[in-house]
Design an enzyme around this catalytic site. Sequence first.
Site, PDB file in Angstrom:
ATOM      1  N   ASN A   1     -81.918  17.602-129.274  1.00  0.00           N
ATOM      2  CA  ASN A   1     -82.122  16.685-130.399  1.00  0.00           C
ATOM      3  C   ASN A   1     -81.773  17.303-131.748  1.00  0.00           C
ATOM      4  O   ASN A   1     -81.341  16.596-132.654  1.00  0.00           O
ATOM      5  CB  ASN A   1     -83.585  16.231-130.456  1.00  0.00           C
ATOM      6  CG  ASN A   1     -84.026  15.487-129.215  1.00  0.00           C
ATOM      7  OD1 ASN A   1     -83.316  15.461-128.211  1.00  0.00           O
ATOM      8  ND2 ASN A   1     -85.199  14.894-129.255  1.00  0.00           N
TER       9      ASN A   1
ATOM     10  N   SER B   1     -84.877   8.799-136.137  1.00  0.00           N
ATOM     11  CA  SER B   1     -85.865   7.910-135.519  1.00  0.00           C
ATOM     12  C   SER B   1     -86.920   7.607-136.569  1.00  0.00           C
ATOM     13  O   SER B   1     -87.157   8.428-137.469  1.00  0.00           O
ATOM     14  CB  SER B   1     -86.532   8.613-134.336  1.00  0.00           C
ATOM     15  OG  SER B   1     -87.685   7.901-133.929  1.00  0.00           O
TER      16      SER B   1
ATOM     17  N   TYR C   1     -90.880  16.110-130.066  1.00  0.00           N
ATOM     18  CA  TYR C   1     -89.822  15.110-130.256  1.00  0.00           C
ATOM     19  C   TYR C   1     -89.810  14.626-131.710  1.00  0.00           C
ATOM     20  O   TYR C   1     -88.762  14.618-132.363  1.00  0.00           O
ATOM     21  CB  TYR C   1     -90.054  13.917-129.318  1.00  0.00           C
ATOM     22  CG  TYR C   1     -89.071  12.787-129.531  1.00  0.00           C
ATOM     23  CD1 TYR C   1     -87.805  12.809-128.947  1.00  0.00           C
ATOM     24  CD2 TYR C   1     -89.395  11.682-130.333  1.00  0.00           C
ATOM     25  CE1 TYR C   1     -86.902  11.769-129.150  1.00  0.00           C
ATOM     26  CE2 TYR C   1     -88.499  10.650-130.543  1.00  0.00           C
ATOM     27  CZ  TYR C   1     -87.257  10.690-129.943  1.00  0.00           C
ATOM     28  OH  TYR C   1     -86.359   9.676-130.162  1.00  0.00           O
TER      29      TYR C   1
ATOM     30  N   LYS D   1     -86.833  14.933-134.806  1.00  0.00           N
ATOM     31  CA  LYS D   1     -86.240  13.801-135.527  1.00  0.00           C
ATOM     32  C   LYS D   1     -86.441  13.964-137.039  1.00  0.00           C
ATOM     33  O   LYS D   1     -85.574  13.602-137.835  1.00  0.00           O
ATOM     34  CB  LYS D   1     -86.825  12.487-135.008  1.00  0.00           C
ATOM     35  CG  LYS D   1     -86.377  12.177-133.583  1.00  0.00           C
ATOM     36  CD  LYS D   1     -84.852  12.025-133.498  1.00  0.00           C
ATOM     37  CE  LYS D   1     -84.340  11.731-132.119  1.00  0.00           C
ATOM     38  NZ  LYS D   1     -82.890  11.513-132.065  1.00  0.00           N
TER      39      LYS D   1
HETATM   40  N1  LIG Z   1     -85.196   4.162-127.582  1.00  0.00           N
HETATM   41  C1  LIG Z   1     -85.882   4.358-128.697  1.00  0.00           C
HETATM   42  O1  LIG Z   1     -86.956   3.754-128.899  1.00  0.00           O
HETATM   43  C2  LIG Z   1     -85.374   5.278-129.767  1.00  0.00           C
HETATM   44  C3  LIG Z   1     -85.983   5.214-131.023  1.00  0.00           C
HETATM   45  C4  LIG Z   1     -85.527   6.065-132.019  1.00  0.00           C
HETATM   46  C5  LIG Z   1     -84.488   6.936-131.777  1.00  0.00           C
HETATM   47  N2  LIG Z   1     -83.904   6.969-130.533  1.00  0.00           N
HETATM   48  C6  LIG Z   1     -82.814   7.920-130.354  1.00  0.00           C
HETATM   49  O2  LIG Z   1     -81.642   7.212-130.017  1.00  0.00           O
HETATM   50  C7  LIG Z   1     -80.780   8.060-129.244  1.00  0.00           C
HETATM   51  C8  LIG Z   1     -80.395   7.325-127.978  1.00  0.00           C
HETATM   52  O3  LIG Z   1     -81.573   7.125-127.216  1.00  0.00           O
HETATM   53  P1  LIG Z   1     -81.754   5.968-126.109  1.00  0.00           P
HETATM   54  O4  LIG Z   1     -83.051   5.320-126.359  1.00  0.00           O
HETATM   55  O5  LIG Z   1     -80.541   5.156-126.020  1.00  0.00           O
HETATM   56  O6  LIG Z   1     -81.985   6.863-124.811  1.00  0.00           O
HETATM   57  P2  LIG Z   1     -81.059   7.152-123.549  1.00  0.00           P
HETATM   58  O7  LIG Z   1     -81.825   8.113-122.722  1.00  0.00           O
HETATM   59  O8  LIG Z   1     -80.613   5.884-122.943  1.00  0.00           O
HETATM   60  O9  LIG Z   1     -79.785   7.867-124.206  1.00  0.00           O
HETATM   61  C9  LIG Z   1     -79.781   9.235-124.538  1.00  0.00           C
HETATM   62  C10 LIG Z   1     -78.347   9.656-124.666  1.00  0.00           C
HETATM   63  O10 LIG Z   1     -78.296  11.053-124.985  1.00  0.00           O
HETATM   64  C11 LIG Z   1     -77.411  11.689-124.071  1.00  0.00           C
HETATM   65  N3  LIG Z   1     -77.780  13.087-123.891  1.00  0.00           N
HETATM   66  C12 LIG Z   1     -78.972  13.607-123.515  1.00  0.00           C
HETATM   67  N4  LIG Z   1     -78.893  14.934-123.418  1.00  0.00           N
HETATM   68  C13 LIG Z   1     -77.622  15.273-123.764  1.00  0.00           C
HETATM   69  C14 LIG Z   1     -76.911  16.504-123.867  1.00  0.00           C
HETATM   70  N5  LIG Z   1     -77.506  17.679-123.572  1.00  0.00           N
HETATM   71  N6  LIG Z   1     -75.624  16.473-124.262  1.00  0.00           N
HETATM   72  C15 LIG Z   1     -75.013  15.304-124.535  1.00  0.00           C
HETATM   73  N7  LIG Z   1     -75.622  14.107-124.445  1.00  0.00           N
HETATM   74  C16 LIG Z   1     -76.912  14.099-124.072  1.00  0.00           C
HETATM   75  C17 LIG Z   1     -77.571  10.880-122.774  1.00  0.00           C
HETATM   76  O11 LIG Z   1     -76.532  11.143-121.853  1.00  0.00           O
HETATM   77  C18 LIG Z   1     -77.563   9.481-123.346  1.00  0.00           C
HETATM   78  O12 LIG Z   1     -76.250   9.061-123.647  1.00  0.00           O
HETATM   79  C19 LIG Z   1     -81.561   9.347-129.001  1.00  0.00           C
HETATM   80  O13 LIG Z   1     -81.176  10.317-129.960  1.00  0.00           O
HETATM   81  C20 LIG Z   1     -83.001   8.911-129.231  1.00  0.00           C
HETATM   82  O14 LIG Z   1     -83.812  10.004-129.609  1.00  0.00           O
HETATM   83  C21 LIG Z   1     -84.316   6.151-129.526  1.00  0.00           C
END
Ligand SMILES: NC(=O)c1ccc[n+]([C@@H]2O[C@H](COP(=O)([O-])OP(=O)(O)OC[C@H]3O[C@@H](n4cnc5c(N)ncnc54)[C@H](O)[C@@H]3O)[C@@H](O)[C@H]2O)c1
Length: 256
Positions: free
Chosen positions: A109, A140, A153, A157
């Site tokens: 992250n 986030s 986490y 962020k």
């Molecule tokens: N879902 C939520 O509520 C939420 C809220 C705020 C922020 N986010 C952020 O949004 C982003 C996407 O999250 P999401 O909810 O779609 O989750 P998700 O698990 O569907 O997607 C995570 C993505 O990160 C990639 N990833 C993980 N480890 C990796 C690595 N070592 N190298 C390259 N890629 C890697 C995965 O392959 C995937 O494409 C993240 O940064 C997450 O922290 C999500």
Amino acid sequence: MPISLTNKNVIFVAGLGGIGLDTSKELLKRDLKNLVILDRINNPAVITELQKINPKVTVTFIPYDVTVPIAETKKLLKTIFDKLKTVDILINGAGILDDHKIEATIAVNYTGLVNTTTAILDFWDIRKGGPGGIICNIGSVTGFNAIYQVPVYSGTKAAVVNFTSSLAKLAPITGVTAYTVNPGITRTTLVHKFNSWLDVEPKVAEKLLEHPTQTTQECATNFVKAIELNKNGGLWFLDKGTLEDIEWTKHWDSGI
Ligand SMILES: NC(=O)c1ccc[n+]([C@@H]2O[C@H](COP(=O)([O-])OP(=O)(O)OC[C@H]3O[C@@H](n4cnc5c(N)ncnc54)[C@H](O)[C@@H]3O)[C@@H](O)[C@H]2O)c1
């Protein structure tokens, strides 16, 4: 200053995740020139499906784990720059949520995002004769108001938001502008099941999902709007289907 995405070359790290895939689809509705998706997960069927959305855009997938050493990232970026000649926008979206995995969470992250950003500066920095560029980092809402049961986490962020604010202030020196898009709770596998730090709240996922959420499509629509609005230093909140650039109160200034 707002930009048009027509004919732009975009690199999207984690463009195949829950938020990432719908945002990739949304990006493809604009007539980009190239969308280069870098992700740890490979899904050729999805790449074929993406390519069909808009034949005017060339969609490329390259496997990339953001935790590799920075020298490897630079090598990978060189192959992309050699092929495309220019890259306009880098989106950093890799993220994991599991507060049992402290080191991995920080590595993916935060360190991964900082390294990918640092690597692309080799190609973009105006002090090296580069053309400048635009960085869009996924933070986030937890970076501002922690989900305190997952402090690791949430801390990463907050670090992403803080790092990106510095990048924005450095833009006059580097030529590289930056902003964060900060989703609220969005229904992806990330939030369905995860561990709290030291198991302080075994039901943290269930409790989180009792709150109002948004769909990945709602998030994606506003994500691309924020990219088009292109505000250096922008702190975009993408929550419950809305988009807002928040004012972060200036309590302290280093004065330098
Ligand atoms: N879902 C939520 O509520 C939420 C809220 C705020 C922020 N986010 C952020 O949004 C982003 C996407 O999250 P999401 O909810 O779609 O989750 P998700 O698990 O569907 O997607 C995570 C993505 O990160 C990639 N990833 C993980 N480890 C990796 C690595 N070592 N190298 C390259 N890629 C890697 C995965 O392959 C995937 O494409 C993240 O940064 C997450 O922290 C999500």
